[in-house]
Enzyme design. Structure first.
Site, PDB file in Angstrom:
ATOM      1  N   GLY A 171     -13.492   0.768   3.604  1.00 32.55           N
ATOM      2  CA  GLY A 171     -12.211   0.464   2.962  1.00 32.55           C
ATOM      3  C   GLY A 171     -11.375  -0.384   3.907  1.00 32.55           C
ATOM      4  O   GLY A 171     -11.724  -0.549   5.076  1.00 32.55           O
TER       5      GLY A 171
ATOM      6  N   ASP B  72     -15.475 -14.084   8.277  1.00 34.29           N
ATOM      7  CA  ASP B  72     -14.865 -13.169   7.295  1.00 34.29           C
ATOM      8  C   ASP B  72     -15.662 -11.882   7.125  1.00 34.29           C
ATOM      9  O   ASP B  72     -15.688 -11.293   6.046  1.00 34.29           O
ATOM     10  CB  ASP B  72     -14.706 -13.853   5.917  1.00 34.29           C
ATOM     11  CG  ASP B  72     -13.970 -15.170   6.035  1.00 34.29           C
ATOM     12  OD1 ASP B  72     -12.982 -15.207   6.775  1.00 34.29           O
ATOM     13  OD2 ASP B  72     -14.393 -16.154   5.407  1.00 34.29           O
TER      14      ASP B  72
ATOM     15  N   GLY C   7      -8.645 -15.997  10.552  1.00 35.51           N
ATOM     16  CA  GLY C   7      -7.636 -15.150   9.916  1.00 35.51           C
ATOM     17  C   GLY C   7      -8.147 -13.729   9.976  1.00 35.51           C
ATOM     18  O   GLY C   7      -9.013 -13.357   9.204  1.00 35.51           O
ATOM     19  N   HIS C   8      -7.673 -12.958  10.949  1.00 34.35           N
ATOM     20  CA  HIS C   8      -8.178 -11.591  11.122  1.00 34.35           C
ATOM     21  C   HIS C   8      -7.197 -10.606  10.495  1.00 34.35           C
ATOM     22  O   HIS C   8      -6.054 -10.491  10.929  1.00 34.35           O
ATOM     23  CB  HIS C   8      -8.416 -11.304  12.608  1.00 34.35           C
ATOM     24  CG  HIS C   8      -9.543 -12.120  13.165  1.00 34.35           C
ATOM     25  ND1 HIS C   8      -9.885 -12.155  14.485  1.00 34.35           N
ATOM     26  CD2 HIS C   8     -10.433 -12.941  12.545  1.00 34.35           C
ATOM     27  CE1 HIS C   8     -10.929 -12.952  14.653  1.00 34.35           C
ATOM     28  NE2 HIS C   8     -11.270 -13.447  13.478  1.00 34.35           N
TER      29      HIS C   8
ATOM     30  N   GLN D  53     -14.771 -16.618  13.475  1.00 34.91           N
ATOM     31  CA  GLN D  53     -15.800 -17.225  12.623  1.00 34.91           C
ATOM     32  C   GLN D  53     -17.108 -16.409  12.729  1.00 34.91           C
ATOM     33  O   GLN D  53     -17.053 -15.235  13.023  1.00 34.91           O
ATOM     34  CB  GLN D  53     -16.033 -18.706  12.972  1.00 34.91           C
ATOM     35  CG  GLN D  53     -14.866 -19.613  12.599  1.00 34.91           C
ATOM     36  CD  GLN D  53     -13.779 -19.672  13.652  1.00 34.91           C
ATOM     37  OE1 GLN D  53     -14.067 -19.831  14.821  1.00 34.91           O
ATOM     38  NE2 GLN D  53     -12.530 -19.552  13.244  1.00 34.91           N
TER      39      GLN D  53
ATOM     40  N   LYS E 216     -14.074  -8.650  11.108  1.00 38.37           N
ATOM     41  CA  LYS E 216     -14.005  -8.434  12.560  1.00 38.37           C
ATOM     42  C   LYS E 216     -12.655  -7.859  12.973  1.00 38.37           C
ATOM     43  O   LYS E 216     -12.572  -7.029  13.873  1.00 38.37           O
ATOM     44  CB  LYS E 216     -14.254  -9.760  13.300  1.00 38.37           C
ATOM     45  CG  LYS E 216     -15.647 -10.308  13.104  1.00 38.37           C
ATOM     46  CD  LYS E 216     -15.848 -11.619  13.815  1.00 38.37           C
ATOM     47  CE  LYS E 216     -15.052 -12.752  13.235  1.00 38.37           C
ATOM     48  NZ  LYS E 216     -15.492 -13.191  11.891  1.00 38.37           N
TER      49      LYS E 216
ATOM     50  N   ARG F 171     -12.385 -35.661  26.978  1.00 39.49           N
ATOM     51  CA  ARG F 171     -11.534 -35.601  28.177  1.00 39.49           C
ATOM     52  C   ARG F 171     -10.172 -36.276  28.038  1.00 39.49           C
ATOM     53  O   ARG F 171      -9.591 -36.743  29.001  1.00 39.49           O
ATOM     54  CB  ARG F 171     -12.297 -36.152  29.399  1.00 39.49           C
ATOM     55  CG  ARG F 171     -13.450 -35.264  29.776  1.00 39.49           C
ATOM     56  CD  ARG F 171     -14.468 -35.951  30.585  1.00 39.49           C
ATOM     57  NE  ARG F 171     -15.121 -37.012  29.808  1.00 39.49           N
ATOM     58  CZ  ARG F 171     -16.111 -37.750  30.243  1.00 39.49           C
ATOM     59  NH1 ARG F 171     -16.587 -37.570  31.457  1.00 39.49           N
ATOM     60  NH2 ARG F 171     -16.646 -38.684  29.486  1.00 39.49           N
TER      61      ARG F 171
END
Ligand code: IMP
Length: 431
Positions: A416, A13, A40-41, A225, A16, A144
């Protein structure tokens, strides 16, 4: 020619999405290389806010190709929702913009069910996961028995994998968690019907990227993350289940590490964390509440309130070390406006010693007491400032203090939420 990796230096958070959006006009390709819909970008264009969970933030630029690499775990249902949302908002008009690795793993309904049931069972000792099935999906990849995106293209193989997995998972769900079993036929039908929505995007993304590198295309790797959530290097066990550090950009997209040139660490001007785990500079008072409100510190994926605290130099120094950071971007500086004094953690007092670099071990970090330096605050509204020289003196001093102590240049400052609220000192693709 540079390829750039954008990495979170705290607990995620850090902003990014906004930095990726700012850098994308200079990039030909944007790649997600780990994590999944736990991310969550957030990107704000004009007055419109878009939150991307699985598709790289580069999708908001019409000519950029976006890759979901092999290191990602993919929730098909959520992906289709995201694609539809983007199309409704008039983004993603060209189908060739998205490429999905056939080697990425699918998050299956039982992964989500196990994730949620496990957290419930742990009670107060829970990790505080996003409940998106991330951990159980990576577990299956490593053991696997995971189901890859390319398995969707072979009916018989897909069916047999679902049956085989459900034989084991249903037993676990029913007898360990007291949960209802899943019907393999239902799961198979649901996935086969969703397949049509993504089949055109599935490809060998590793060879696509290598060809692009050969043609001197510029690639932006979008980490999800943050460094302290890395499964190996983070505050284990309060971490996510993937490697979030820069080296994973190579592994999770199928290219060699020598193709990663600029490693840009994104640091928020203060610190936040969602979920459980140690957080030395956490503020439990009205100041923490103020940062949460003013910074809009609520999870982009789950809406959970984020824990807030002062900027932590030992933590970002540690992130610089494990990522091999070359530069820093500082976000949300505007949120600190109005504070008389701003504290910044310069070291930890721990068992009679002073630590200058964080040791995120479960037996050490909770015992660390921050040593603070106090900086002058500023009252000015920063949101319309576009050059470093126009920042108030105390804000410049704050940035220089961080640069000096982390020994990395701050080349981008975000002031901002909007696209244009940014101060750019050097462009990473021009380095
Ligand atoms: P999981 O990734 O859902 O398994 O959650 C494990 C831990 O990582 C929890 O503390 C989550 O809150 C945290 N986490 C996962 N994704 C993000 C993110 O995108 N931002 C911030 N924290 C995250």
């Amino acid at each position: 020619m540079s390829n750039v990796v954008v990495i979170g230096t705290q607990w995620g958070d850090e902003g990014k999405g906004k930095i990726v959006d700012f850098l994308t006009p200079q990039a030909d390709i944007v790649v997600r290389f780990q994590g999944g819909p736990n991310a969550g970008h957030t990107v704000v264009v004009g007055d419109k806010k878009t939150i991307l969970h699985q598709i790289p933030s580069g999708i908001l630029h019409p000519t950029t190709r976006c890759v979901i690499g092999n290191g990602v775990v993919l929730d098909l249902e959520q992906l289709l929702v995201e694609i539809n949302e983007l199309k409704k908002q008039c983004y993603f008009q060209n189908e060739s913009a998205l490429l999905i690795s056939g080697n990425a793993h699918l998050i299956m309904p039982y992964h989500k069910q196990i994730d949620v049931a496990r957290e419930r069972r742990k009670g107060n000792a829970k990790i505080g996961t996003t409940g998106r099935g991330i951990g159980p999906a990576y577990e299956d990849k490593v053991s696997r028995c995971g189901i890859r995106v390319s398995d969707l293209l072979d009916d018989a193989l897909f069916k047999s994998k679902v049956h085989e997995n459900l034989e084991e998972k249903n037993c676990y769900l029913q007898h360990f968690f007291n949960e209802s079993p899943l019907d393999p036929t239902d799961v198979i039908e649901r996935y086969i019907s969703m397949r049509e929505g993504i089949v055109q995007f599935i490809t060998d993304t590793s060879s696509f990227l290598i060809d692009a590198i050969r043609s001197n295309k510029k690639i932006l790797f979008e980490g999800a993350q943050g460094a302290l959530l890395d499964v190996d290097h983070g505050t284990y066990p309060f971490v996510t289940s993937s490697n979030t550090v820069a080296a994973q950009a190579a592994i999770g997209s199928g290219i060699g590490p020598h193709h990663l040139h600029v490693i840009l660490g994104i640091a928020k001007a203060y610190t936040t964390r969602v979920g459980s785990g140690p957080f030395p500079t956490e503020l439990h008072d009205t100041l923490g509440e103020m940062l949460r409100k003013k910074g809009g510190e609520f999870g982009a994926t789950t809406g959970r309130p984020r824990r807030c605290g002062w900027f932590d130099i030992p933590l970002v120094r540690y992130a610089a070390r494990i990522n091999g950071l070359t530069h820093l971007a500082l976000t949300k500086l505007d949120v600190l406006s109005g504070l008389k004094k701003i504290k910044i953690c310069v070291g930890y007092r721990c068992k009679g010693e002073i630590l200058e670099v964080a040791t995120p071990h479960a037996t050490v970090l909770p015992l660390c007491e921050p040593v603070y330096h106090e900086c002058e605050g500023w009252d000015d509204d920063l949101s319309n400032i576009s050059s470093f020289d126009d920042l108030p003196e105390p804000a410049k001093e704050y940035i220089k203090f961080i640069e000096h102590h982390i020994e990395l240049p701050v080349i981008i400052i975000s002031v901002g939420v909007k696209r244009n609220q940014i101060i750019s000192l050097q462009h990473p693709f021009a380095l």
